[in-house]
Design a protein around this motif. Sequence first.
Motif, PDB file in Angstrom:
ATOM      1  N   ASN A  71     -14.361   8.705   2.991  1.00  0.00           N
ATOM      2  CA  ASN A  71     -15.268   7.594   2.693  1.00  0.00           C
ATOM      3  C   ASN A  71     -16.731   8.023   2.660  1.00  0.00           C
ATOM      4  OD1 ASN A  71     -13.150   5.715   2.503  1.00  0.00           O
ATOM      5  ND2 ASN A  71     -13.041   5.641   4.732  1.00  0.00           N
ATOM      6  N   LYS A  93      -9.146 -14.364   7.273  1.00  0.00           N
ATOM      7  CA  LYS A  93      -8.123 -13.489   7.865  1.00  0.00           C
ATOM      8  C   LYS A  93      -8.489 -13.121   9.300  1.00  0.00           C
ATOM      9  CE  LYS A  93      -4.451 -11.195   8.048  1.00  0.00           C
ATOM     10  NZ  LYS A  93      -3.167 -11.915   8.066  1.00  0.00           N
ATOM     11  N   SER A 139      -7.242  -3.330  -1.068  1.00  0.00           N
ATOM     12  CA  SER A 139      -8.205  -2.580  -1.874  1.00  0.00           C
ATOM     13  C   SER A 139      -7.514  -1.847  -2.999  1.00  0.00           C
ATOM     14  CB  SER A 139      -8.913  -1.562  -0.987  1.00  0.00           C
ATOM     15  OG  SER A 139      -8.016  -0.544  -0.625  1.00  0.00           O
ATOM     16  N   GLY A 140      -8.321  -1.343  -3.915  1.00  0.00           N
ATOM     17  CA  GLY A 140      -7.781  -0.489  -4.968  1.00  0.00           C
ATOM     18  C   GLY A 140      -7.657   0.899  -4.401  1.00  0.00           C
ATOM     19  N   SER A 141      -8.469   1.816  -4.908  1.00  0.00           N
ATOM     20  CA  SER A 141      -8.404   3.163  -4.367  1.00  0.00           C
ATOM     21  C   SER A 141      -9.107   3.240  -3.015  1.00  0.00           C
ATOM     22  CB  SER A 141      -9.048   4.144  -5.335  1.00  0.00           C
ATOM     23  OG  SER A 141     -10.383   3.763  -5.557  1.00  0.00           O
ATOM     24  N   SER A 142     -10.021   2.333  -2.791  1.00  0.00           N
ATOM     25  CA  SER A 142     -10.771   2.372  -1.542  1.00  0.00           C
ATOM     26  C   SER A 142     -11.279   0.981  -1.217  1.00  0.00           C
ATOM     27  CB  SER A 142     -11.945   3.336  -1.679  1.00  0.00           C
ATOM     28  OG  SER A 142     -12.888   3.047  -0.682  1.00  0.00           O
ATOM     29  N   TYR A 144       1.374  -8.340   3.665  1.00  0.00           N
ATOM     30  CA  TYR A 144       0.480  -7.838   2.625  1.00  0.00           C
ATOM     31  C   TYR A 144       1.117  -7.968   1.231  1.00  0.00           C
ATOM     32  CZ  TYR A 144      -1.414  -5.372   6.743  1.00  0.00           C
ATOM     33  OH  TYR A 144      -1.903  -5.045   7.985  1.00  0.00           O
ATOM     34  N   GLU A 191      -6.397   9.477   7.470  1.00  0.00           N
ATOM     35  CA  GLU A 191      -6.163   9.408   6.020  1.00  0.00           C
ATOM     36  C   GLU A 191      -7.048   8.376   5.346  1.00  0.00           C
ATOM     37  OE1 GLU A 191      -2.178   8.613   4.551  1.00  0.00           O
ATOM     38  OE2 GLU A 191      -1.401  10.059   5.992  1.00  0.00           O
ATOM     39  N   VAL A 192      -7.199   7.233   5.996  1.00  0.00           N
ATOM     40  CA  VAL A 192      -7.995   6.160   5.378  1.00  0.00           C
ATOM     41  C   VAL A 192      -9.468   6.233   5.785  1.00  0.00           C
ATOM     42  CG1 VAL A 192      -6.019   4.618   5.179  1.00  0.00           C
ATOM     43  CG2 VAL A 192      -7.496   4.427   7.186  1.00  0.00           C
ATOM     44  N   ILE A 197      -1.676   2.106   2.763  1.00  0.00           N
ATOM     45  CA  ILE A 197      -1.286   1.177   3.815  1.00  0.00           C
ATOM     46  C   ILE A 197       0.039   1.584   4.465  1.00  0.00           C
ATOM     47  CG2 ILE A 197      -0.032  -0.484   2.347  1.00  0.00           C
ATOM     48  CD1 ILE A 197      -2.292  -1.266   5.334  1.00  0.00           C
ATOM     49  N   TRP A 245      -2.763   8.347  10.169  1.00  0.00           N
ATOM     50  CA  TRP A 245      -3.095   7.326   9.166  1.00  0.00           C
ATOM     51  C   TRP A 245      -4.569   6.932   9.236  1.00  0.00           C
ATOM     52  CZ3 TRP A 245      -4.872   2.266   9.585  1.00  0.00           C
ATOM     53  CH2 TRP A 245      -4.858   1.541   8.390  1.00  0.00           C
ATOM     54  N   VAL A 284      -7.259  -2.232   3.927  1.00  0.00           N
ATOM     55  CA  VAL A 284      -6.719  -1.150   3.110  1.00  0.00           C
ATOM     56  C   VAL A 284      -5.735  -1.690   2.066  1.00  0.00           C
ATOM     57  CG1 VAL A 284      -5.364   0.971   3.146  1.00  0.00           C
ATOM     58  CG2 VAL A 284      -7.071   0.556   4.908  1.00  0.00           C
ATOM     59  N   ALA A 285      -4.856  -2.580   2.494  1.00  0.00           N
ATOM     60  CA  ALA A 285      -3.850  -3.106   1.561  1.00  0.00           C
ATOM     61  C   ALA A 285      -4.489  -3.866   0.418  1.00  0.00           C
ATOM     62  CB  ALA A 285      -2.897  -4.035   2.308  1.00  0.00           C
ATOM     63  N   TYR A 327     -11.956   2.427  15.809  1.00  0.00           N
ATOM     64  CA  TYR A 327     -11.927   2.319  14.340  1.00  0.00           C
ATOM     65  C   TYR A 327     -13.339   2.292  13.777  1.00  0.00           C
ATOM     66  CZ  TYR A 327      -7.292   1.152  15.782  1.00  0.00           C
ATOM     67  OH  TYR A 327      -6.073   1.204  16.401  1.00  0.00           O
ATOM     68  N   TRP A 335      -7.028  -7.270  14.459  1.00  0.00           N
ATOM     69  CA  TRP A 335      -6.948  -5.934  13.855  1.00  0.00           C
ATOM     70  C   TRP A 335      -6.710  -6.123  12.364  1.00  0.00           C
ATOM     71  CZ3 TRP A 335      -3.714  -2.404  11.360  1.00  0.00           C
ATOM     72  CH2 TRP A 335      -4.121  -1.068  11.441  1.00  0.00           C
ATOM     73  N   GLY A 375      -5.581  -2.922   8.428  1.00  0.00           N
ATOM     74  CA  GLY A 375      -4.464  -2.868   7.484  1.00  0.00           C
ATOM     75  C   GLY A 375      -4.703  -3.768   6.288  1.00  0.00           C
ATOM     76  N   GLN A 376      -5.208  -4.940   6.520  1.00  0.00           N
ATOM     77  CA  GLN A 376      -5.526  -5.865   5.434  1.00  0.00           C
ATOM     78  C   GLN A 376      -6.622  -5.295   4.550  1.00  0.00           C
ATOM     79  OE1 GLN A 376      -4.606  -8.805   4.251  1.00  0.00           O
ATOM     80  NE2 GLN A 376      -2.952  -9.219   5.672  1.00  0.00           N
TER      81      GLN A 376
END
Lengths: 82, 644
Positions: free
Chosen positions: B604, B513, B486-489, A19, B274-275, A50, B271, B483-484, B452, B477, B480-481
């Motif tokens: 969300n 991806k 993105s900005g705040s969301s 990432y 959290e997301v 992340i 986690w 979330v990584a 998920y 999966w 992770g991508q």
Amino acid sequence: MKVPKIKVRVFLSGGLKEYYPTLAQEQMITLKEPLTLLELIERIEINPKIILGAEIHGKLEGKEYLIEEDTELLLLSPMAGG
Amino acid sequence: MCGGMSKRCNLEKNKVGSLEGEPMKHGYAGKILYLDLSNERVYERDLPSNLVEDYLGGRGFVARLLYEEVPKRVHPLGPKNQIVISTGPLTGHFLPGSGKTHFGAISPATGGYGDSNMGGHFGPTLKYAGYDSLVLRGRADSLSLIIIDNGEVELVDAEKWKGVGALKTEKGLKEELGEDFEIITIGPAGENEVVFACISHDFGRQAGRTGVGAVMGSKNIKAIAIRGSGGLPLYDEKKAFDKGREMFQVCFEKPGFKAWTPYGTASITNWVNEVGAFPTKNFQTSYAPFHRAINGEAIIQKLLVTHKGCFGCPTPCGKYGFTKTPLGEAYVEGPEYESIATLGGSCLLETIEEVAYANYICDELGLDTISAGVVASFAMESYEKSILSKKDVGIELEFGSLEGFVYLMERVAKREGIGDILAQGVRHTARVFGEGSEEFAIHVKGLEWSGYECRNAPGMMLAYMTADVGAHHNRAWVLGQDVAGSGSSVHDLLTEGREGEIERSTLEGKAQKVIHLQHTRPLFDVLGVCRLQSVEIGFETHHYEEAFQYITGRTMNWEEMCHTTERIWNLTRLINQKHIEGFGREDDYPPGRFMREPIPSGPNKGRFLPREDLDRLLDEYYLLRGWDENGLPKEETLEKMGLP
């Protein structure tokens, strides 16, 4: 008066290297004051969402962990379960 | 050898020659064993070299043999369907995580390609017994046990195991046959052809998904016991051994090894909350306030007896524990993350003891915990919405009720009352219930959704939509991508302030991806090794390339191996096209809830993914895949892949 500094070596786990390729190599960071893991993550401009946590002294620690001394830490990304 | 068991027949083997080239010499056992259960005959076939060259093993063998050998539009629970059990070229060798076995059949849940992967010790033992793959055809005339003892094959009466739980059956067979037999079993759910019945092994490992246990039940096979003590030919014994030793050492020294291993897959529970991606209350929302009561730490503190690994495992993710609830107490492996998500999150079982007990009930009945959780929570929501009444169910049914969950699953496994409808999966059940319940029947292609919630994660949503078996996470999966990147969301990408056109750039790259991961993740299922050492603690892929070379004598880099998995991905699409009438784009959409219903609470809140956004993702995905707008491979794509 000399301000004590905290030296932190930061590694990224496999997924995080993907990432954030620019941070893929070991990072040596010097802190002027204790920081939480979350504050450190934000400082190196990684999206905190992340990060699962960090391996510190062989243990999984959460983002609230306070870094007070020279430390080596591995930032861990979440991976699929099951 | 059979002890007190009633032996029906010693099966005489008939050799069928290799029709497609010379047999393989290194890494593989070199043979496929076919059991024609209707005629009580056994055939051995030399492993064809072109099957090995084009499909490598595991999932590749499963897909190719199903495509070639199962007639079009077969009834998944009829005798013409077959189960293919396959190992990979690395299975059973001296390297980390080499205990994997792949199971496949035309799925009773989806009607199309079905497969599921399992750890434990069965695959290595199958190879040591002399076979890379085992194919079950036809149907035995009564409930039977197959015993394979180093190449000798027997069919044994198994009526005394009828209705016995999967865990109890395995224990009983171990006592009768001996500890050196590796055993796979089905529970009552498989015997009664519940479409989400699993195949169980090693007291807590399952080939859980797509109803392979129901197909085994439809063939009247209660269990398969294998003993194998042969060796496997290696291309370069010294280098293969040295490489294996190095790989174990690298694993133990990997940063992350110590942090990940104690909690296993349950480490991500916090986690995912959290997301805002934790399936909660039948996926109504995506955050469970009680998640810390059912996470990895809770397992360690309240359940754990010992860590448990599979064959050759340096990172034991199995957490064998003991749970006690007002309904009963049990030893149980797990719960791993997916069970926590669907039993804990989706059914609102709010303590780890309850989740573990629900997990145990599923294991003993022989039910996939993912589908069981989704089916039960669908019934709970239907009751909440008065689509179901107490008269329909037999009890008052509420979210959060362990009693309600156990009541439903026992009836599902026995096909009694409401359980007879639920046993056919959430897609079928929604069609029966009607009254708008299809909106919240959480599946793709008929396979219930795993752990998920994706209304805030377009990449992961696309991964679920396009997974060949239906709504399963392990093909790609991408959360992770999502979330990584993105900005705040993540959802800022799509629906925040969505007046007018969505920026095209926000969707770009998602399909690529997903496709990349759909080739890399299933490669582990092809090679016959666990993916967790790679995806969880960053084990580098060059290790697998080198091990593969020293074991088989064949040189392939990771990218070349991914060309093989791309071929397999196109082949499984063809299998769906062959077996599902009218198969195409419409089969790739998620349930209406995800397209039309904003998330009501949590991080969300307000998010959803409208169909036009999903169409953009699908358009790009099909284009990159070389598929037409209906999602079917174009002729030139098939030609490029060397497919018929």
